[in-house]
Enzyme design. Structure first.
Site, PDB file in Angstrom:
ATOM      1  N   THR A  17     -35.201 -14.444  11.843  1.00  0.00           N
ATOM      2  CA  THR A  17     -34.890 -13.019  11.759  1.00  0.00           C
ATOM      3  C   THR A  17     -34.698 -12.652  10.300  1.00  0.00           C
ATOM      4  OG1 THR A  17     -33.793 -13.192  13.887  1.00  0.00           O
ATOM      5  CG2 THR A  17     -33.231 -11.287  12.532  1.00  0.00           C
ATOM      6  N   CYS A 108     -41.706 -15.446 -23.166  1.00  0.00           N
ATOM      7  CA  CYS A 108     -43.033 -15.888 -22.721  1.00  0.00           C
ATOM      8  C   CYS A 108     -43.257 -17.374 -22.973  1.00  0.00           C
ATOM      9  CB  CYS A 108     -44.116 -15.099 -23.448  1.00  0.00           C
ATOM     10  SG  CYS A 108     -43.970 -13.325 -23.239  1.00  0.00           S
TER      11      CYS A 108
END
Length: 166
Positions: A17, A108
């Site tokens: 669920t 990065c």
């Protein structure tokens, strides 16, 4: 093949669920993040400006952003600064000794060893690329905290430059 076996939701690819409390909590968090958003951004820009001014008062330091970008120096919550003659990893640890936690290089390059291609792409020399730290801010930061960081930088940078090996 399903990655979790069971109830057959999501066309048989996932069982179970939905986590409704987590979904509701995420909705509340998103709502709170955008309350008084303009005020939060203005505060972070003010704090960032104070920190940039403090950093630039140290000789041979550089802010890696376009200062003509509406005088806001890019995103309101991040500063990339280079300290000539100081290796970023050494400065990172010196600041950590004062309870100030920063990152080295660019986001990065965080999972890639070596010098940041991003910093090199914006034109930094290898020496400055290896002398770059990132400082992150939030709406909760205060002028007093900026003063503490600037004080620590003014203490550590000149001392580390005396002992540089390159």
């Amino acid at each position: 093949m399903p990655y979790i076996h069971g109830g057959g939701q999501e066309k048989g690819m996932r069982s179970g669920t939905e986590n409704v409390p987590a979904i509701a909590g995420f909705g509340v968090a998103a709502h709170e993040a955008y309350e008084n958003f303009a005020d939060k951004i203005a505060h972070m820009r003010h704090i960032k400006k104070l920190l940039i001014d403090g950093i630039l008062s140290i000789p041979d330091t550089f802010i890696n952003a376009n200062p003509d970008n509406d005088a806001g120096y890019g995103a309101p919550h991040i500063i990339s600064a280079s300290f000539a003659g100081v290796k970023s990893e050494v400065l990172l640890h010196a600041l950590a000794s004062d309870g100030i936690y920063v990152s080295s290089g660019s986001a990065c390059s965080s999972n890639h060893p070596g010098l940041s291609g991003t910093l090199k792409a914006i034109g930094l020399s290898d020496a400055l690329t290896d002398s770059t730290i990132r400082l992150s801010l939030s709406e909760d930061n205060t002028e007093e905290e900026v003063g503490f960081v600037c004080e620590a930088l003014h203490k550590h940078v000149p001392m580390l430059r005396k002992f540089r090996s390159y």
